[in-house]
Design an enzyme around this catalytic site. Structure first.
Site, PDB file in Angstrom:
ATOM      1  N   ARG A 101       0.875  -1.190   0.165  1.00 52.80           N
ATOM      2  CA  ARG A 101      -0.084   0.074   0.035  1.00 52.80           C
ATOM      3  C   ARG A 101       0.856   1.284  -0.057  1.00 52.80           C
ATOM      4  O   ARG A 101       1.790   1.428   1.030  1.00 52.80           O
ATOM      5  CB  ARG A 101      -1.035  -0.045   1.092  1.00 52.80           C
ATOM      6  CG  ARG A 101      -1.524   1.300   1.405  1.00 52.80           C
ATOM      7  CD  ARG A 101      -2.989   1.287   2.536  1.00 52.80           C
ATOM      8  NE  ARG A 101      -3.882   0.474   1.867  1.00 52.80           N
ATOM      9  CZ  ARG A 101      -5.086   0.529   2.363  1.00 52.80           C
ATOM     10  NH1 ARG A 101      -5.536   1.444   3.576  1.00 52.80           N
ATOM     11  NH2 ARG A 101      -6.098  -0.197   1.651  1.00 52.80           N
ATOM     12  N   HIS A 128      -7.252   1.106  -6.630  1.00 53.00           N
ATOM     13  CA  HIS A 128      -7.353  -0.039  -5.426  1.00 53.00           C
ATOM     14  C   HIS A 128      -8.172  -1.158  -6.011  1.00 53.00           C
ATOM     15  O   HIS A 128      -9.361  -1.576  -5.556  1.00 53.00           O
ATOM     16  CB  HIS A 128      -8.340   0.856  -4.566  1.00 53.00           C
ATOM     17  CG  HIS A 128      -8.401   0.197  -2.950  1.00 53.00           C
ATOM     18  ND1 HIS A 128      -7.688  -0.901  -2.784  1.00 53.00           N
ATOM     19  CD2 HIS A 128      -9.115   0.513  -1.689  1.00 53.00           C
ATOM     20  CE1 HIS A 128      -8.042  -1.267  -1.466  1.00 53.00           C
ATOM     21  NE2 HIS A 128      -8.849  -0.531  -0.837  1.00 53.00           N
ATOM     22  N   GLN A 131     -10.263  -3.897  -3.667  1.00 55.16           N
ATOM     23  CA  GLN A 131     -11.595  -3.372  -3.075  1.00 55.16           C
ATOM     24  C   GLN A 131     -12.683  -4.035  -4.385  1.00 55.16           C
ATOM     25  O   GLN A 131     -13.750  -4.388  -3.894  1.00 55.16           O
ATOM     26  CB  GLN A 131     -11.648  -1.918  -3.034  1.00 55.16           C
ATOM     27  CG  GLN A 131     -12.932  -1.526  -2.478  1.00 55.16           C
ATOM     28  CD  GLN A 131     -13.273  -2.011  -1.107  1.00 55.16           C
ATOM     29  OE1 GLN A 131     -12.341  -1.868  -0.236  1.00 55.16           O
ATOM     30  NE2 GLN A 131     -14.357  -2.604  -0.953  1.00 55.16           N
ATOM     31  N   ASP A 216     -17.379   7.401  -2.259  1.00 55.59           N
ATOM     32  CA  ASP A 216     -15.998   7.153  -1.374  1.00 55.59           C
ATOM     33  C   ASP A 216     -15.750   8.629  -0.694  1.00 55.59           C
ATOM     34  O   ASP A 216     -16.421   9.781  -1.272  1.00 55.59           O
ATOM     35  CB  ASP A 216     -14.885   6.806  -2.273  1.00 55.59           C
ATOM     36  CG  ASP A 216     -13.582   6.688  -1.406  1.00 55.59           C
ATOM     37  OD1 ASP A 216     -13.493   6.390  -0.200  1.00 55.59           O
ATOM     38  OD2 ASP A 216     -12.416   6.488  -2.289  1.00 55.59           O
ATOM     39  N   CYS A 256     -16.269   1.599   0.132  1.00 56.48           N
ATOM     40  CA  CYS A 256     -15.293   1.041   0.426  1.00 56.48           C
ATOM     41  C   CYS A 256     -14.821   1.032   1.795  1.00 56.48           C
ATOM     42  O   CYS A 256     -14.258   0.034   2.575  1.00 56.48           O
ATOM     43  CB  CYS A 256     -13.974   1.294  -0.537  1.00 56.48           C
ATOM     44  SG  CYS A 256     -13.348   2.838  -0.298  1.00 56.48           S
ATOM     45  N   ARG A 284     -13.854  -8.498   1.588  1.00 54.35           N
ATOM     46  CA  ARG A 284     -12.200  -8.412   1.452  1.00 54.35           C
ATOM     47  C   ARG A 284     -11.577  -9.561   1.714  1.00 54.35           C
ATOM     48  O   ARG A 284     -10.548  -9.712   1.054  1.00 54.35           O
ATOM     49  CB  ARG A 284     -11.945  -7.089   2.139  1.00 54.35           C
ATOM     50  CG  ARG A 284     -12.430  -5.544   1.898  1.00 54.35           C
ATOM     51  CD  ARG A 284     -12.203  -5.067   0.447  1.00 54.35           C
ATOM     52  NE  ARG A 284     -10.981  -5.367   0.173  1.00 54.35           N
ATOM     53  CZ  ARG A 284     -10.034  -4.299   0.554  1.00 54.35           C
ATOM     54  NH1 ARG A 284     -10.336  -3.291   1.132  1.00 54.35           N
ATOM     55  NH2 ARG A 284      -8.528  -4.315   0.368  1.00 54.35           N
TER      56      ARG A 284
HETATM   57  N1  NVA Z   1     -10.059   6.640  -1.787  1.00 54.01           N
HETATM   58  C1  NVA Z   1      -9.518   6.268  -0.419  1.00 54.01           C
HETATM   59  C2  NVA Z   1      -9.692   4.654  -0.352  1.00 54.01           C
HETATM   60  C3  NVA Z   1      -9.506   4.242   1.106  1.00 54.01           C
HETATM   61  C4  NVA Z   1      -9.710   2.860   1.125  1.00 54.01           C
HETATM   62  C5  NVA Z   1      -8.095   6.575  -0.231  1.00 54.01           C
HETATM   63  O1  NVA Z   1      -7.285   6.397  -1.078  1.00 54.01           O
HETATM   64  O2  NVA Z   1      -7.744   7.256   0.995  1.00 54.01           O
HETATM   65  N1   CP Z   2     -11.551  -0.409   2.137  1.00 56.53           N
HETATM   66  C1   CP Z   2     -10.139  -0.064   2.499  1.00 56.53           C
HETATM   67  O1   CP Z   2      -9.389  -0.238   1.863  1.00 56.53           O
HETATM   68  O2   CP Z   2     -10.117  -0.153   3.964  1.00 56.53           O
HETATM   69  P1   CP Z   2      -8.646   0.045   4.729  1.00 56.53           P
HETATM   70  O3   CP Z   2      -8.132   1.087   4.462  1.00 56.53           O
HETATM   71  O4   CP Z   2      -9.260   0.056   6.179  1.00 56.53           O
HETATM   72  O5   CP Z   2      -7.672  -0.960   4.353  1.00 56.53           O
END
Ligand code: NVA
Ligand code: CP
Length: 298
Positions: A101, A128, A131, A216, A256, A284
């Protein structure tokens, strides 16, 4: 044989993507005593916070008989500037798969180029894909095949929105995206996939005729300082019951998570019967089990 990575959904053929979703549905119904990943180890490198993704991967590995090693920037040499290619080569000799990540998507590609084991995108600024496996599984479980359906994306043209564009191609559905001006997804991505995805500004127009409505947060991780001005730009983009009423009668809502109740989604819609966000979160784990099996047991 070249290594199969999972940096975006486009790394999977439509058949493989469908297989993973179907397998996830099956694994969910199977008691957690399978040993497909016995003696396999997953490395987890996280530069951003996570609840669902990290726990889903760690529990998935444990339930399939494998193990995982979590590396944060604070306590690994990556955080002290060890080159990505060196880290990729070293970790490839010890673990069987690595989920990362991070911020720049290019960093993932760089890591993958030097890795002898599969690299999974556990979220980048651009995509992502994990997801989306869970989202498609969740829709399928509630309403059947997503192919031929219409999905409305409301809000920021962010990593999730861009993954929905790829999903529309791989899983064969129509995507209508409503974003405020200046917050659209990548123009080239939209243009390339214009037969599947269309861009507009009016949320009601996007939601009309849709089977699934998705949103989101307005400011993603790394954009926290933009939150105040984004709140003004996105003020008319909240998904609430009034907006859902414009969708098809059996339309569902997904997010998500984590969600900001009262911003991108109203509290009552998130907690309503139309919302399947808790199944989506649980999936997930099931979909990541199916993905790990697909990548590690070839
Ligand atoms: N768009 C959000 C998704 C979190 C799971 C982010 O990147 O923070
Ligand atoms: N939806 C998602 O990726 O959640 P987290 O940021 O908690 O992993």
């Amino acid at each position: 044989m070249s290594v199969q990575h999972f940096l975006t959904l486009l790394d999977l053929s439509p058949d493989d993507a469908r297989h993973i979703v179907q397998r996830a549905v099956l694994l969910k119904q199977t008691p957690a005593s399978a040993q497909q990943l016995r003696h396999k180890t997953l490395g987890l490198i996280f530069e951003k916070a996570s609840t669902r993704t990290r726990v889903a991967f760690e529990v998935a590995m444990a339930q399939l008989g494998g193990s995982s090693v979590f590396l944060s920037m604070a306590d690994s040499q990556l955080g002290r500037g060890e080159p990505i290619e060196d880290s990729a080569k070293v970790l490839s000799r010890m673990v069987d798969c690595i989920a990362i990540r991070t911020f720049e998507h290019a960093k993932l590609e760089h890591f993958a180029a030097h890795s002898a084991v599969p690299i999974i995108n556990a979220l980048s600024d651009d995509f992502h894909p994990c997801q989306l496996l869970a989202d498609v599984q969740t829709y399928t479980e509630h309403r059947g095949d997503i192919s031929g359906k219409t999905v409305a994306w409301i809000g920021d043209g962010n990593n999730m929105c861009q993954s929905y564009i790829n999903a529309a191609v791989v899983f064969d559905f129509e995507l209508k995206i409503a974003c405020p001006p200046g917050f659209e997804p990548d123009g080239e991505l939209i243009h390339k996939n214009r037969d599947r995805a269309s861009l507009m500004q009016d949320p009601k127009q996007a939601v009309a005729g849709s089977d699934l409505v998705v949103t989101d947060v307005w400011a993603s991780m790394g954009q926290e300082q933009e939150q105040p001005h984004r709140q003004d730009s996105f003020a008319n983009y909240q998904v609430n019951q009034e907006l859902m009423d414009q969708a098809n009668t059996d339309a569902l809502f997904m997010h998500c998570l984590p969600a900001h109740r009262g911003e991108e989604v109203s509290a009552d819609l998130l907690d309503s019967q139309d919302s399947i966000v808790w199944d989506e979160a649980e999936n997930r784990m099931h979909s990541q089990k199916a993905l790990l099996e697909f990548l590690c047991c070839r």
